[in-house]
Design a protein around this motif. Sequence first.
Motif, mmCIF file in Angstrom:
data_model
loop_
_atom_site.group_PDB
_atom_site.id
_atom_site.type_symbol
_atom_site.label_atom_id
_atom_site.label_comp_id
_atom_site.label_asym_id
_atom_site.label_seq_id
_atom_site.Cartn_x
_atom_site.Cartn_y
_atom_site.Cartn_z
ATOM 1 N N ALA A 50 57.296 41.317 48.881
ATOM 2 C CA ALA A 50 57.397 39.861 48.738
ATOM 3 C C ALA A 50 56.285 39.295 47.858
ATOM 4 C CB ALA A 50 57.358 39.204 50.115
ATOM 5 N N ALA A 51 55.140 39.986 47.786
ATOM 6 C CA ALA A 51 54.012 39.494 47.002
ATOM 7 C C ALA A 51 54.311 39.496 45.510
ATOM 8 C CB ALA A 51 52.773 40.345 47.283
ATOM 9 N N LEU A 52 55.302 40.261 45.074
ATOM 10 C CA LEU A 52 55.665 40.271 43.661
ATOM 11 C C LEU A 52 56.479 39.036 43.269
ATOM 12 C CD1 LEU A 52 56.633 44.015 43.092
ATOM 13 C CD2 LEU A 52 54.396 42.906 42.888
ATOM 14 N N GLU A 53 56.974 38.303 44.264
ATOM 15 C CA GLU A 53 57.701 37.041 44.058
ATOM 16 C C GLU A 53 58.855 37.214 43.068
ATOM 17 O OE1 GLU A 53 54.394 34.495 42.887
ATOM 18 O OE2 GLU A 53 54.328 33.687 44.924
ATOM 19 N N LEU A 54 59.678 38.193 43.335
ATOM 20 C CA LEU A 54 60.819 38.483 42.463
ATOM 21 C C LEU A 54 62.074 37.712 42.855
ATOM 22 C CD1 LEU A 54 60.312 42.348 42.266
ATOM 23 C CD2 LEU A 54 59.839 40.691 40.446
ATOM 24 N N GLU A 55 62.204 37.373 44.124
ATOM 25 C CA GLU A 55 63.396 36.656 44.578
ATOM 26 C C GLU A 55 63.251 35.162 44.280
ATOM 27 O OE1 GLU A 55 65.740 38.790 47.989
ATOM 28 O OE2 GLU A 55 63.810 38.109 48.745
ATOM 29 N N PRO A 56 64.364 34.473 44.002
ATOM 30 C CA PRO A 56 64.292 33.042 43.682
ATOM 31 C C PRO A 56 63.875 32.210 44.887
ATOM 32 C CG PRO A 56 66.582 33.741 43.918
ATOM 33 C CD PRO A 56 65.744 34.991 43.959
ATOM 34 N N LYS A 57 63.084 31.186 44.639
ATOM 35 C CA LYS A 57 62.667 30.297 45.723
ATOM 36 C C LYS A 57 63.859 29.479 46.236
ATOM 37 C CE LYS A 57 57.800 29.812 44.403
ATOM 38 N NZ LYS A 57 57.791 30.940 43.449
ATOM 39 N N ILE A 58 64.779 29.115 45.351
ATOM 40 C CA ILE A 58 66.040 28.487 45.748
ATOM 41 C C ILE A 58 67.116 29.566 45.674
ATOM 42 C CG2 ILE A 58 67.748 26.721 45.181
ATOM 43 C CD1 ILE A 58 65.507 25.120 43.856
ATOM 44 N N ASP A 59 67.805 29.792 46.767
ATOM 45 C CA ASP A 59 68.727 30.932 46.844
ATOM 46 C C ASP A 59 70.009 30.668 46.069
ATOM 47 O OD1 ASP A 59 69.971 33.253 47.449
ATOM 48 O OD2 ASP A 59 70.299 32.843 49.563
ATOM 49 N N TRP A 60 69.974 31.015 44.767
ATOM 50 C CA TRP A 60 71.166 30.887 43.939
ATOM 51 C C TRP A 60 71.858 32.231 43.763
ATOM 52 C CZ3 TRP A 60 70.113 34.419 40.362
ATOM 53 C CH2 TRP A 60 68.793 34.601 39.934
ATOM 54 N N ALA A 61 71.365 33.271 44.451
ATOM 55 C CA ALA A 61 71.856 34.636 44.210
ATOM 56 C C ALA A 61 72.971 35.050 45.161
ATOM 57 C CB ALA A 61 70.701 35.621 44.308
ATOM 58 N N ALA A 62 73.593 34.094 45.863
ATOM 59 C CA ALA A 62 74.639 34.465 46.825
ATOM 60 C C ALA A 62 75.785 35.214 46.158
ATOM 61 C CB ALA A 62 75.161 33.215 47.531
ATOM 62 N N GLY A 63 76.169 34.773 44.957
ATOM 63 C CA GLY A 63 77.251 35.453 44.258
ATOM 64 C C GLY A 63 76.896 36.885 43.891
ATOM 65 N N LEU A 64 75.648 37.103 43.479
ATOM 66 C CA LEU A 64 75.199 38.453 43.163
ATOM 67 C C LEU A 64 75.239 39.343 44.407
ATOM 68 C CD1 LEU A 64 72.123 37.690 40.855
ATOM 69 C CD2 LEU A 64 74.354 38.541 40.161
ATOM 70 N N LYS A 65 74.792 38.792 45.538
ATOM 71 C CA LYS A 65 74.784 39.566 46.783
ATOM 72 C C LYS A 65 76.198 39.972 47.192
ATOM 73 C CE LYS A 65 70.727 37.090 48.538
ATOM 74 N NZ LYS A 65 70.228 36.136 49.553
ATOM 75 N N THR A 66 77.155 39.074 46.942
ATOM 76 C CA THR A 66 78.538 39.360 47.325
ATOM 77 C C THR A 66 79.169 40.414 46.420
ATOM 78 O OG1 THR A 66 78.816 37.100 48.147
ATOM 79 C CG2 THR A 66 80.811 38.345 47.664
ATOM 80 N N ALA A 67 78.855 40.347 45.131
ATOM 81 C CA ALA A 67 79.550 41.193 44.153
ATOM 82 C C ALA A 67 78.890 42.550 43.926
ATOM 83 C CB ALA A 67 79.654 40.450 42.828
ATOM 84 N N TRP A 68 77.584 42.660 44.193
ATOM 85 C CA TRP A 68 76.858 43.852 43.774
ATOM 86 C C TRP A 68 76.027 44.447 44.900
ATOM 87 C CZ3 TRP A 68 78.195 45.769 39.208
ATOM 88 C CH2 TRP A 68 78.741 44.897 38.260
ATOM 89 N N GLN A 69 75.759 45.729 44.783
ATOM 90 C CA GLN A 69 74.852 46.435 45.682
ATOM 91 C C GLN A 69 73.777 47.106 44.834
ATOM 92 O OE1 GLN A 69 76.579 49.655 47.944
ATOM 93 N NE2 GLN A 69 74.605 50.253 48.835
ATOM 94 N N PRO A 70 72.652 46.445 44.587
ATOM 95 C CA PRO A 70 71.595 47.067 43.791
ATOM 96 C C PRO A 70 71.047 48.317 44.476
ATOM 97 C CG PRO A 70 71.247 44.698 43.989
ATOM 98 C CD PRO A 70 72.312 45.068 44.972
ATOM 99 N N GLY A 71 70.480 49.201 43.681
ATOM 100 C CA GLY A 71 69.904 50.423 44.227
ATOM 101 C C GLY A 71 70.739 51.639 43.899
ATOM 102 N N GLU A 72 70.172 52.798 44.181
ATOM 103 C CA GLU A 72 70.805 54.063 43.814
ATOM 104 C C GLU A 72 72.143 54.274 44.508
ATOM 105 O OE1 GLU A 72 69.466 58.742 43.260
ATOM 106 O OE2 GLU A 72 68.253 57.391 44.501
ATOM 107 N N ALA A 73 72.239 53.930 45.784
ATOM 108 C CA ALA A 73 73.496 54.129 46.515
ATOM 109 C C ALA A 73 74.616 53.288 45.913
ATOM 110 C CB ALA A 73 73.303 53.782 47.991
#
Length: 238
Positions: A195-218
């Motif tokens: 969390a200290a890297l502050e990569l996630e948006p302060k206003i949660d506009w990423a709901a669509g990304l969360k629904t459509a994608w699964q980041p990471g190797e798996a």
Amino acid sequence: MKRPNFSRESGSPVALVWFRLDLRLADNPALAAAIQRGGAVVPVFIHAPDEEAPWSPGGASNWWLHQSLKSLDASLRERGSQLILRRGPTRETLQALVHETGATSVFWNRRYEPAVIARDTTVKDALRHAGLMAESFNAALLHEPWTIQNQSGKPFRVFTPFWKHCLAQPAPVMPLPAPRQLTAPVRWPKSLCLAALELEPKIDWAAGLKTAWQPGEAGAHTHLKRFLHAAHANYSDH
């Protein structure tokens, strides 16, 4: 000043693996090289977006990076390891980690953006000047750009001769399997929390990304399997 040796076994080497865009364990030649050294492996990610200007990542890329780092750390912990997170500047941070861990080698996979190439060259020169093994690897391309050239020794400008030349090259090596276990150092260096890297948006506009994608190797393997079983069969026609 002599570097301290924090490896699990006295005298065995410690290797740093500097992760960048290659946030995976399978088919990772830098990680494989570190494991082959036979000692402790310290996986590291250094957040230094300013060093990538003018191609610094944007908000969506940062969101994706946060999820991918989280996924990578979980995979490492399943294998007795963990991901060390730091902020840049990169060269000074790697040099500090070398001192903290007693590392004798640093491995990473290449990137090809001009600003990153310049940075990586400086890093490699500094580490080697300090007496360390510093090696980079091709982890993303079938062939390195400088190995595919025309008869004049220059890059191809027409696709068909380029394609024929690529087909005449030796086949790329088979993908490397993910390691089942990683040797940890006796003492881990300090790490920032994600969390200290502050990569996630302060206003949660990423709901669509969360629904459509699964980041990471798996998630990447899931999409690859879907492509191989579905789209690949009709790729040449559609």
